[in-house]
Structures are given as structure tokens and as C-alpha cells.
Design an enzyme around this catalytic site. Sequence first.
Site, PDB file in Angstrom:
ATOM      1  N   HIS A 143      -2.301  -3.288   4.637  1.00  0.00           N
ATOM      2  CA  HIS A 143      -1.542  -2.455   5.767  1.00  0.00           C
ATOM      3  C   HIS A 143      -2.311  -2.150   7.110  1.00  0.00           C
ATOM      4  O   HIS A 143      -2.693  -1.390   7.251  1.00  0.00           O
ATOM      5  CB  HIS A 143      -1.289  -0.706   5.014  1.00  0.00           C
ATOM      6  CG  HIS A 143      -2.530   0.026   4.725  1.00  0.00           C
ATOM      7  ND1 HIS A 143      -3.695  -0.629   3.752  1.00  0.00           N
ATOM      8  CD2 HIS A 143      -3.072   1.227   4.944  1.00  0.00           C
ATOM      9  CE1 HIS A 143      -4.535   0.404   3.689  1.00  0.00           C
ATOM     10  NE2 HIS A 143      -4.114   1.407   4.417  1.00  0.00           N
ATOM     11  N   ASP A 174       0.285   5.471  -1.101  1.00  0.00           N
ATOM     12  CA  ASP A 174      -0.961   6.528  -1.421  1.00  0.00           C
ATOM     13  C   ASP A 174      -0.206   7.584  -2.437  1.00  0.00           C
ATOM     14  O   ASP A 174      -0.620   8.633  -2.418  1.00  0.00           O
ATOM     15  CB  ASP A 174      -1.290   7.156  -0.192  1.00  0.00           C
ATOM     16  CG  ASP A 174      -2.423   6.165   0.266  1.00  0.00           C
ATOM     17  OD1 ASP A 174      -3.476   5.954  -0.342  1.00  0.00           O
ATOM     18  OD2 ASP A 174      -2.447   5.897   1.624  1.00  0.00           O
ATOM     19  N   HIS A 199     -13.190   1.838   4.036  1.00  0.00           N
ATOM     20  CA  HIS A 199     -11.992   2.928   4.536  1.00  0.00           C
ATOM     21  C   HIS A 199     -12.240   3.125   5.756  1.00  0.00           C
ATOM     22  O   HIS A 199     -12.974   2.204   6.831  1.00  0.00           O
ATOM     23  CB  HIS A 199     -11.907   3.780   3.466  1.00  0.00           C
ATOM     24  CG  HIS A 199     -10.700   4.713   3.697  1.00  0.00           C
ATOM     25  ND1 HIS A 199     -10.687   6.209   4.213  1.00  0.00           N
ATOM     26  CD2 HIS A 199      -9.307   4.408   3.773  1.00  0.00           C
ATOM     27  CE1 HIS A 199      -9.533   6.406   4.232  1.00  0.00           C
ATOM     28  NE2 HIS A 199      -8.634   5.541   4.279  1.00  0.00           N
ATOM     29  N   HIS A 232      -8.677  -1.946   7.338  1.00  0.00           N
ATOM     30  CA  HIS A 232      -9.840  -0.879   7.724  1.00  0.00           C
ATOM     31  C   HIS A 232     -10.987  -1.449   8.097  1.00  0.00           C
ATOM     32  O   HIS A 232     -11.781  -0.650   8.620  1.00  0.00           O
ATOM     33  CB  HIS A 232     -10.098   0.082   6.438  1.00  0.00           C
ATOM     34  CG  HIS A 232      -8.829   1.062   6.282  1.00  0.00           C
ATOM     35  ND1 HIS A 232      -8.732   2.232   7.211  1.00  0.00           N
ATOM     36  CD2 HIS A 232      -7.900   1.258   5.453  1.00  0.00           C
ATOM     37  CE1 HIS A 232      -7.956   3.096   6.690  1.00  0.00           C
ATOM     38  NE2 HIS A 232      -7.285   2.514   5.656  1.00  0.00           N
ATOM     39  N   HIS A 292       0.977  -1.210   0.178  1.00  0.00           N
ATOM     40  CA  HIS A 292       0.168   0.097  -0.028  1.00  0.00           C
ATOM     41  C   HIS A 292       0.677   1.304  -0.011  1.00  0.00           C
ATOM     42  O   HIS A 292       1.614   1.390   0.960  1.00  0.00           O
ATOM     43  CB  HIS A 292      -0.898  -0.047   1.404  1.00  0.00           C
ATOM     44  CG  HIS A 292      -2.014   0.874   1.227  1.00  0.00           C
ATOM     45  ND1 HIS A 292      -2.944   0.730   0.698  1.00  0.00           N
ATOM     46  CD2 HIS A 292      -1.923   2.243   1.201  1.00  0.00           C
ATOM     47  CE1 HIS A 292      -3.796   1.851   0.906  1.00  0.00           C
ATOM     48  NE2 HIS A 292      -3.334   2.873   1.301  1.00  0.00           N
ATOM     49  N   ASP A 331       2.140   2.212   3.862  1.00  0.00           N
ATOM     50  CA  ASP A 331       1.389   3.240   3.810  1.00  0.00           C
ATOM     51  C   ASP A 331       2.016   4.475   3.618  1.00  0.00           C
ATOM     52  O   ASP A 331       1.546   5.714   4.063  1.00  0.00           O
ATOM     53  CB  ASP A 331       0.558   3.377   5.339  1.00  0.00           C
ATOM     54  CG  ASP A 331      -0.907   4.315   4.863  1.00  0.00           C
ATOM     55  OD1 ASP A 331      -1.203   4.354   3.905  1.00  0.00           O
ATOM     56  OD2 ASP A 331      -1.363   4.712   5.874  1.00  0.00           O
ATOM     57  N   GLU A 370      -8.901   1.598  -2.358  1.00  0.00           N
ATOM     58  CA  GLU A 370      -8.883   1.401  -0.786  1.00  0.00           C
ATOM     59  C   GLU A 370     -10.304   1.885  -0.524  1.00  0.00           C
ATOM     60  O   GLU A 370     -10.417   3.144  -0.359  1.00  0.00           O
ATOM     61  CB  GLU A 370      -7.971   2.703  -0.315  1.00  0.00           C
ATOM     62  CG  GLU A 370      -7.792   2.346   1.121  1.00  0.00           C
ATOM     63  CD  GLU A 370      -6.617   3.258   1.763  1.00  0.00           C
ATOM     64  OE1 GLU A 370      -6.260   3.217   2.768  1.00  0.00           O
ATOM     65  OE2 GLU A 370      -6.235   4.228   0.869  1.00  0.00           O
TER      66      GLU A 370
END
Length: 392
Positions: A212, A22, A150, A191, A20, A320, A123
Site C-alpha cells: 500500500h 486493516d 511499520h 513503510h 492491504h 488501506d 504489517e
Amino acid sequence: MTLLDRARELLREFPVVDGHNDLPWALREQVHYDLAARDIAVRQDAHLHTDLPRLREGGVGAQYWSVYVRSDLPDPVPATLEQIDCVRRLIDRHPRDLRAALTAADMEAARSEGRIASLMGAEGGHSIANSLGVLRGLYALGVRYMTLTHNDNVDWADSATDEPRAGGLTAFGREVVREMNRLGMLVDLSHVAPTTMRDALDTSTAPVIFSHSSSRAVCDHPRNIPDDVLERLPANGGVAMVTFVPKFVLQAAVDWTAAADDNLRAHGFHHLDGTAEAMKVHQAFEEGHPRPVATVATVADHLDHMREVAGVDHLGIGGDYDGTAFTPEGLADVSGYPNLLAELLDRGWSRADLAKLTWQNAVRVLGAAEDVSRALRETSAPSHATLEALDG
């Protein structure tokens, strides 16, 4: 040879598959997808955790780029498509370093070529807008995992950080999982609430991932994985990819964050308020209460425990990066993975153990999902179920 030298030598053969990152959202937020303004071919230390020079330094051989969009967007589908477009443009812009990957075989081909396999993960189930047709569309565009929620619930699944509503997965939520199995899209349980984790494990015939997430027994944060769920990974074949976010891995940081949020609320602000007035209150709090600092050892503690519970065949890494404001000492950006491996070598992890952690487990789990998909496609047609019909 030092431990760090040994770690780097191992990564040349078995590079990191990171679950993961972003970067696409950071590029949206910072430069509105102007890839020349944040050219990742050169170091972007002042702006990003991620660029090509530091990915190379960190020994990264495959990256799941998160195509995350906020769950409060009125129409998340176009924004998700923009995120996918961003990843495709990055690959096209840097063909010597990045290779699009859709399968485990693609990942191995990228490794043999010395390129970084680039995969995508959506995600949050809000990105499909309650439509299995949109889910299939995302798969067709290259998305190879979807995180079921999420930070907020979706209509068919409970999030770890929202008030329970569905009690886990609804009937439509279970249909989403089954359709992901049929497609060959990995079910990502980061999540989600523990009830959702358990329902997904009960439903899925393919291995699941946590792209993650870390250990809840080591750090009691709802984003982490309870031991009873970790214990089920060997039977499922899935992989839990430890994350580096300090407020998820260090109990002192969890407690500090809760106190900082309470302080904002006491001054009349929402705990996520980013206005100048709220930030002034927060900065005053931080001056009097220094933020606890996680380290490489903090993350290694999670991996040691997760290995005891789930076994080394069911672990991976999902840093992350560019999705968190703070990182542990020694893991400041994507160049830091060798430091984690050196710490694990010092704790007695073998070369074979680390090869599984960095590369082999993550490649295996995608290949296993592909095997399940091939079998299901021979016997199952695409689902035509709707939220209204199943849960309405």
C-alpha cells in the site's frame, strides 16, 4: 455501456486483489474481536469501510488482511497471533463468501468458486521480535507477506518515518529477507525507508511487493516510492500496489497535515495526541483551514505515473481501508473500486491493462515467490542466524 458498467463487467472476470486492509485491527479496537457485534455479513457503513456486501459491490476477489499490531507493544507476538485468529474466525464465520488462501492456486480456486480469497500480511517486522523462528511460525499460520517495518525502525531495518539508524538493512535484516525468500513469504516494502527498499531489492531473489504505497514523484511523502526504486521493479518482477490514503496521495493534504501537526505542537501537544484537549485544538484548526479532499482522479494520477516508470505489469491496488480515517471522494469504502477503473478506462487504459492491475499481477507475484521458495528449499536449510550474532 457506460464506463462504470464496463468497469463492473471487467471486475466480474478479473476482480480486485487488494494488498492491504486493516479490518482485523478495527475489530480489535472497536469490539475486542466480538465478530457478532460487527457482523460483516451486513453493511457496517457507520463503523467500518469493509463488509461483505460492499466487498461484493466493489468487485473484490482477493484480500490481504493485515494482521497489524502496534510497534510500541511490549510483546507484539501474542497480539499478532490474536490478529491471525481474527482472520481465521472471519473465514470460518463466512464460508460462503470467504476462502482461506495460501497460494496463487488457492486464489484462482476462490475466484472460480465466486468466493473472496483471504490471505494475510503482517504489517511490521516488529511482529517477529527479532526471531527467524517466529517468522517461520507466522508463515506456518498462513501469513504470506511481511512489511519489514511499520512507522518505527526495527533493530534491523529503517522505516520511512523514523530517524535513520541502520542505513537500510543490517546483516540480520538481509538474513530476514533471505529467509522470507526461502519460505515463500513476500517481502513488503511499504513503510520502509528508500535505503531499506534498495537493500531489500539487492538481497531478494524473489519478487517484492509494496502492499500500500503510491508515487513519491507525484506526492512527496516519505511513505511513497521514489522513481529509482520503481524503475527496478521490472528486473525484480515485483508489484507496487497504489494506496488511497489522502495524506499520501495528495500534496495539498501532505502540506495540510504538516501544518496541523505543527499547530498541535505549538499548543504543547504531540502531533499524535488523541485526547479531548488536543482534538479541540485540532478541530479549531480544521475549521479555519478546511481539509483538502483527494479524488479518484488523484489516485489515477499516481497509477499513470507509476505505469510510465515501472510498466503496467508491476502495478496493483492496496487501499488501506479501515486503516485510515479519511478516504478520497469516489473511494469512500471497499465498494469504490469500479469508480477507479472507470477513471482509468476514461484515460485510455485497456481491458488487458486493467486485468493486470486488478488480478493478474498480484497472483503472478505470489506464484513467483512460491517458485523461488521451491528452488531454495531444495538447497537451503532454515536459517539459524540471530540478531545478536550478526549485528551485536
